[in-house]
Design a protein around this motif. Structure first.
Motif, mmCIF file in Angstrom:
data_model
loop_
_atom_site.group_PDB
_atom_site.id
_atom_site.type_symbol
_atom_site.label_atom_id
_atom_site.label_comp_id
_atom_site.label_asym_id
_atom_site.label_seq_id
_atom_site.Cartn_x
_atom_site.Cartn_y
_atom_site.Cartn_z
ATOM 1 N N SER A 1 -49.851 -18.262 -34.830
ATOM 2 C CA SER A 1 -49.496 -19.679 -34.915
ATOM 3 C C SER A 1 -48.048 -19.905 -34.503
ATOM 4 N N LEU A 2 -47.163 -18.970 -34.860
ATOM 5 C CA LEU A 2 -45.752 -19.111 -34.498
ATOM 6 C C LEU A 2 -45.576 -19.039 -32.982
ATOM 7 N N LEU A 3 -46.239 -18.084 -32.332
ATOM 8 C CA LEU A 3 -46.129 -17.943 -30.876
ATOM 9 C C LEU A 3 -46.729 -19.155 -30.166
ATOM 10 N N ILE A 4 -47.876 -19.598 -30.655
ATOM 11 C CA ILE A 4 -48.517 -20.769 -30.035
ATOM 12 C C ILE A 4 -47.631 -21.995 -30.189
ATOM 13 N N LEU A 5 -47.096 -22.199 -31.378
ATOM 14 C CA LEU A 5 -46.295 -23.395 -31.625
ATOM 15 C C LEU A 5 -44.947 -23.349 -30.913
ATOM 16 N N LEU A 6 -44.442 -22.156 -30.594
ATOM 17 C CA LEU A 6 -43.256 -22.060 -29.744
ATOM 18 C C LEU A 6 -43.568 -22.628 -28.365
ATOM 19 N N TRP A 7 -44.742 -22.268 -27.841
ATOM 20 C CA TRP A 7 -45.174 -22.783 -26.542
ATOM 21 C C TRP A 7 -45.404 -24.297 -26.618
ATOM 22 N N VAL A 8 -46.060 -24.737 -27.673
ATOM 23 C CA VAL A 8 -46.340 -26.166 -27.846
ATOM 24 C C VAL A 8 -45.030 -26.951 -27.955
ATOM 25 N N ALA A 9 -44.089 -26.427 -28.718
ATOM 26 C CA ALA A 9 -42.798 -27.110 -28.890
ATOM 27 C C ALA A 9 -42.077 -27.237 -27.556
ATOM 28 N N ASP A 10 -42.158 -26.192 -26.737
ATOM 29 C CA ASP A 10 -41.512 -26.238 -25.426
ATOM 30 C C ASP A 10 -42.169 -27.291 -24.542
ATOM 31 N N GLU A 11 -43.493 -27.328 -24.536
ATOM 32 C CA GLU A 11 -44.211 -28.299 -23.696
ATOM 33 C C GLU A 11 -43.936 -29.732 -24.142
ATOM 34 N N THR A 12 -43.936 -29.964 -25.429
ATOM 35 C CA THR A 12 -43.753 -31.327 -25.937
ATOM 36 C C THR A 12 -42.298 -31.784 -25.906
ATOM 37 N N SER A 13 -41.380 -30.856 -25.646
ATOM 38 C CA SER A 13 -39.959 -31.232 -25.603
ATOM 39 C C SER A 13 -39.478 -31.499 -24.183
ATOM 40 N N PHE A 14 -40.366 -31.409 -23.193
ATOM 41 C CA PHE A 14 -39.961 -31.604 -21.809
ATOM 42 C C PHE A 14 -39.238 -32.949 -21.635
ATOM 43 N N ASP A 15 -38.059 -32.883 -21.041
ATOM 44 C CA ASP A 15 -37.258 -34.049 -20.661
ATOM 45 C C ASP A 15 -36.708 -34.841 -21.844
ATOM 46 N N SER A 16 -36.936 -34.364 -23.059
ATOM 47 C CA SER A 16 -36.475 -35.124 -24.229
ATOM 48 C C SER A 16 -34.974 -35.001 -24.452
ATOM 49 N N PHE A 17 -34.310 -34.098 -23.727
ATOM 50 C CA PHE A 17 -32.870 -33.902 -23.911
ATOM 51 C C PHE A 17 -32.037 -35.023 -23.250
ATOM 52 N N LEU B 1 -46.766 -34.113 -20.020
ATOM 53 C CA LEU B 1 -48.008 -34.030 -20.792
ATOM 54 C C LEU B 1 -49.122 -34.904 -20.233
ATOM 55 N N TYR B 2 -48.755 -35.988 -19.573
ATOM 56 C CA TYR B 2 -49.768 -36.943 -19.097
ATOM 57 C C TYR B 2 -49.562 -37.225 -17.608
ATOM 58 N N SER B 3 -49.981 -36.283 -16.796
ATOM 59 C CA SER B 3 -49.781 -36.380 -15.347
ATOM 60 C C SER B 3 -51.073 -36.667 -14.595
ATOM 61 N N SER B 4 -52.196 -36.712 -15.300
ATOM 62 C CA SER B 4 -53.488 -36.940 -14.649
ATOM 63 C C SER B 4 -53.956 -38.369 -14.884
ATOM 64 N N PHE B 5 -54.406 -38.990 -13.810
ATOM 65 C CA PHE B 5 -54.891 -40.369 -13.883
ATOM 66 C C PHE B 5 -56.320 -40.430 -13.341
ATOM 67 N N GLU B 6 -57.121 -41.259 -13.935
ATOM 68 C CA GLU B 6 -58.494 -41.473 -13.495
ATOM 69 C C GLU B 6 -58.755 -42.973 -13.490
ATOM 70 N N ASN B 7 -59.041 -43.478 -12.291
ATOM 71 C CA ASN B 7 -59.319 -44.905 -12.143
ATOM 72 C C ASN B 7 -58.197 -45.780 -12.709
ATOM 73 N N GLY B 8 -56.961 -45.343 -12.464
ATOM 74 C CA GLY B 8 -55.797 -46.122 -12.867
ATOM 75 C C GLY B 8 -55.349 -45.935 -14.295
ATOM 76 N N LYS B 9 -56.012 -45.063 -15.050
ATOM 77 C CA LYS B 9 -55.664 -44.842 -16.463
ATOM 78 C C LYS B 9 -55.285 -43.378 -16.681
ATOM 79 N N ILE B 10 -54.346 -43.164 -17.603
ATOM 80 C CA ILE B 10 -53.963 -41.797 -17.958
ATOM 81 C C ILE B 10 -55.146 -41.085 -18.617
ATOM 82 N N THR B 11 -55.469 -39.911 -18.113
ATOM 83 C CA THR B 11 -56.569 -39.134 -18.693
ATOM 84 C C THR B 11 -56.114 -37.827 -19.319
ATOM 85 N N GLY B 12 -54.872 -37.465 -19.133
ATOM 86 C CA GLY B 12 -54.401 -36.231 -19.751
ATOM 87 C C GLY B 12 -53.478 -35.461 -18.834
ATOM 88 N N GLY B 13 -53.548 -34.150 -18.931
ATOM 89 C CA GLY B 13 -52.648 -33.257 -18.217
ATOM 90 C C GLY B 13 -52.406 -32.062 -19.106
#
Length: 788
Positions: free
Chosen positions: A34-50, A265-277
């Motif tokens: 869980s610690l290793l996974i959450l390190l990765w998750v924290a890095d992904e969710t912190s993109f550009d937040s600085f 985190l949200y770079s994919s669009f489908e029919n003009g709407k964010i679908t994920g990433g």
């Protein structure tokens, strides 16, 4: 009191070493995962937040309807940059920033290829990258300015002061260092070593100047800063029709603003709407981290309640001496928290040891920041919640024992104690089976994409970045390469075959007025199909024998199928307001995502629109020797630039980076989940066999065989695994179906996966249980029955 609790907890662990080791091992592995996974998750969710203004920064995107759906893209016409400044009172600032690719930077005898951006003078005022030296408001005002990172400054100037120094760029421009940036964080969407001014780009590239007032060329990246982030919808309503209002009626595009904090985190669009990433993967691995911790907690609950009879007399004595139920609950929860803290401490040590390998796996530079308050808050919360959750049921269960019955020796756990354990075992195996099924399906999805027909030959194909110097001598360079004996063919194009960067509309006879289809666009030189190994299905490729080929066009089979032309060769096609004569049809080539169908594509002959040189080497056992020869010829005609190349097959594999990482991590964590589940099952089976040792002795005296005794104990566990499979299989199918929907081309969830995983899970469980049962069955009954 606290000291007494601690002494009792340590004594309890010492008395039950096997179960203590199982609990600590399970919790430690669970915490580590869980610690290793959450390190990765924290890095992904912190993109550009600085960025200080992160919540107010946006990229301008466009929505346009064609191909029967709304398509979204991040490129807009260049005039949007200036027009947006006064378009709405809610816009505080705008800038333009386009990746400039790799450029040759030279200082004295030092030269290196580095990548950076061309940006407007407002860029650093908006994004506020840490500027160690220089003023963000003026540092990019001069067209001859360049701002570099501290790492690049060190590489080029050593310990000397870089400010005011001159850097030669591509051997044609001299730029003065006007600012030093702190190295860009790894969790930034902008990967750069330097910033050059947009004004400088206008000086060296007339094409940019030509497009300053062109509202029909969607090739530029524009960004805005809002006065108030809560007014985004109001601003969008005011600017969405800007292109139409400026005469862009061919492709009716509505502008919208994509927030900086959602780029990653949200770079994919489908029919003009964010679908994920990447958010899909963040949710997936967060769920896996929670699953693993839950499974580790279940182990603790099961073994604690299973051992309840051994501690029943302790509870009875304590209650008879006046201990209240609350004190007993505190004692057992304290033991659980102590075990949780000990396990977390071990997990941190394990994490530090495996972090280098883990970083290599996820291609990041993750660290455990012990100075971070977030780390300590996370640690305390996770340890506390885990300790309370894993110890709550045993604590309340054990503290509820009747002291009279326990001291008389008539206490028995019975079915009321066994039922919760069975439910928890079912939950454990359900999680494990779901992860195993997911791993198999993800592996199948990767193999499906990797085994798709490419339409070209990747082997021995290398790409070299084109530049002005080599462009001047291209035909001599090409001839020398092909006469060297090491090269089969050479061509050049506007992009590498694995990284298409141009799309355009194309018209054909009989095309419905309302139909709008975008085509992948390849601007190339002679021998493109030959060098790439693309089969020509009809007609011919471009050839020097035909001087009119600059007015010709070649399409792929997907484009021909779309057009429905019965006799295509010689057909005039509409492109950019002119006509192109169709001279050939080539096979479909997979240039984009390996999970999408091959798009309609056309090729035109345009030597002036080429950024990549592709070389097909002859098959040889001495690949390095061939590359050395190509490098010598390259350096002969292009001495200023270092010889740098990429293998096409290696670049193609990068398309699988994210899903490969997903598959590897899912596999690893599946095995670890099984390991933790196996630990708990081992302890539970060991306890069950120990608990029934006298029954086994009696049955053995009465003639029962070892096999029948093993089957007797294994039967109950077999039922639990089968129930877990029945619960988890439909859930896995549903969740994986939803996961695969994000891919246009995806694998099937074959029926055989479920029985295969079920058999593996059952075999694993029976291997553990039957081993413990066999040990009990082989015990001499005289020893187990001597007190009877």
């Amino acid at each position: 009191m606290l000291k007494n609790f601690l002494v009792v907890a340590i004594r309890s662990l010492g008395k039950n070493r096997l179960y203590s080791i199982i609990n600590i091992s399970g919790l430690s592995v669970g915490f580590t995962c869980s610690l290793l996974i959450l390190l990765w998750v924290a890095d992904e969710t912190s993109f550009d937040s600085f960025h200080p203004k992160a919540d107010r920064l946006y990229q301008v995107w466009g929505n346009a309807e064609f191909d029967g759906k709304i398509n979204s893209w991040r490129s807009v016409p260049l005039p949007t940059y200036e027009a947006l400044k006064d378009a709405h009172s809610g816009i505080a600032n705008t800038t333009v920033a386009d990746w400039g690719g790799s450029h040759l930077l030279k200082v004295g005898e030092k030269r290196m290829m580095q990548q950076g951006y061309y940006v407007g003078e407002e860029f650093l005022e908006m994004f506020e990258f840490p500027l160690l030296v220089g003023d963000a408001a003026t540092v990019l005002d001069d067209p001859s300015s360049i701002v570099i990172t501290t790492s690049l400054a060190k590489s080029l100037f050593g310990d000397a002061d870089p400010m005011g120094q001159v850097i030669r760029v591509d051997d044609k421009s001299s730029l003065k260092v006007t600012g030093i940036l702190k190295d860009i964080p790894n969790n930034s969407s902008f990967e750069l070593e330097y910033l050059m001014t947009w004004k400088h780009r206008e000086v060296i590239n007339p094409w940019v100047v030509e497009n300053k007032n062109n509202w029909g060329n969607y090739s530029f990246q524009v960004y805005v800063e809002l006065v108030d982030a809560t007014k985004r919808e109001e601003v969008v309503a005011g600017i969405e029709n800007m292109l139409y209002e400026h005469g862009e009626t061919e492709l009716i595009t509505k502008l919208f603003l994509h927030p900086l904090l959602k780029w990653r985190l949200y770079s994919s669009f489908e029919n003009g709407k964010i679908t994920g990433g990447m958010s899909d993967y963040v949710r997936l691995f967060t769920a896996i981290a929670i699953f693993i911790l839950v499974i580790a907690c279940i182990n603790f609950m099961n073994l604690s309640t299973a051992r309840s009879e051994r501690r029943a007399r302790e509870v009875g004595i304590r209650k008879s001496l006046g201990s209240r139920k609350g004190q007993l609950i505190a004692q057992f929860l304290g033991e659980s928290l102590f075990l949780s803290m000990l396990s977390f401490f071990i997990a941190v040590i394990i994490s530090l040891l495996v972090l280098p390998a883990y970083n290599n796996l996820v291609e990041k530079e993750l660290v455990i920041d012990f100075t971070s308050s977030q780390f300590w808050i996370y640690s305390i919360v996770v340890v506390f919640i885990t300790g309370i959750l894993s110890g709550s049921y045993p604590a309340f269960y054990l503290s509820s024992f009747n002291p009279v019955r326990t001291l008389k020796g008539s206490f028995s756990v019975g079915k009321s104690g066994a039922t919760p354990r069975k439910v928890l075992v079912i939950i454990q195996f359900a999680f494990a089976i779901m992860l195993m099924i997911s791993t198999v399906v993800i592996f199948k999805q990767i193999e499906l994409a990797k085994n798709r027909e490419l339409g070209y030959k990747q082997e021995n194909l290398i790409t070299i970045q084109n530049n002005e110097e080599i462009a001047k001598n291209y035909y001599i360079f090409k001839e020398e390469l092909e006469q060297s004996g090491y090269v089969e063919s050479v061509t050049r194009s506007n992009s590498a075959i694995t990284d298409i960067n141009s799309n355009n509309f194309l018209g054909w006879p009989g095309k419905p007025e309302t139909q709008r289809v975008i085509f992948t666009t390849i601007a190339c030189e002679y021998d493109y199909a030959k060098t790439m190994g693309i089969e020509v299905l009809m007609g011919r490729d471009f050839s020097k024998e035909f001087t009119t080929d600059t007015a010709s066009i070649v399409i792929n089979k997907a484009a021909l199928d779309l057009m429905g032309l019965e006799d295509p060769l010689g057909t005039p096609l509409d492109l950019w307001g002119g006509k192109k004569k169709l001279i050939g049809v080539v096979d479909n080539v997979m240039m984009g995502s390996p999970y999408d169908p091959v798009k309609p594509m056309f090729m035109i002959l345009d030597p002036n629109w080429t950024d990549a040189i592709t070389v097909r080497l002859k098959a040889t056992d001495d690949l390095q020797g061939s590359l050395a020869v190509v490098g010598d010829i390259f350096n002969k005609h292009n001495p200023a630039y270092p010889f740098e190349y990429t293998f096409v097959d290696v670049e193609f594999q990068k398309k699988f980076t994210t899903i490969n990482m997903t598959q590897r991590l899912a596999t690893i964590f599946s095995f670890l989940t099984i390991f933790i589940t196996g630990l708990g099952l081992f302890g539970l089976a060991s306890f069950t066999a120990e608990q029934r040792i006298k029954e086994i002795g009696v049955r053995k005296v009465l003639g029962a065989s070892v096999f029948s005794l093993v089957a007797l104990i294994s039967k109950d566990f077999t039922k639990l695994v089968l129930i877990a499979f029945a619960v988890s299989a439909p859930m896995a199918w549903y969740l994986l179906s939803k996961y695969l929907e994000r891919y246009t081309i995806h694998t099937n969830i074959d029926w055989w996966i479920f029985p295969l995983v079920g058999i593996v899970a059952l075999s694993f469980a029976l291997a553990i249980v039957s081993d413990q049962a066999r040990r009990a069955a082989l015990t001499n009954p005289a020893r187990s029955l001597r007190s009877e």
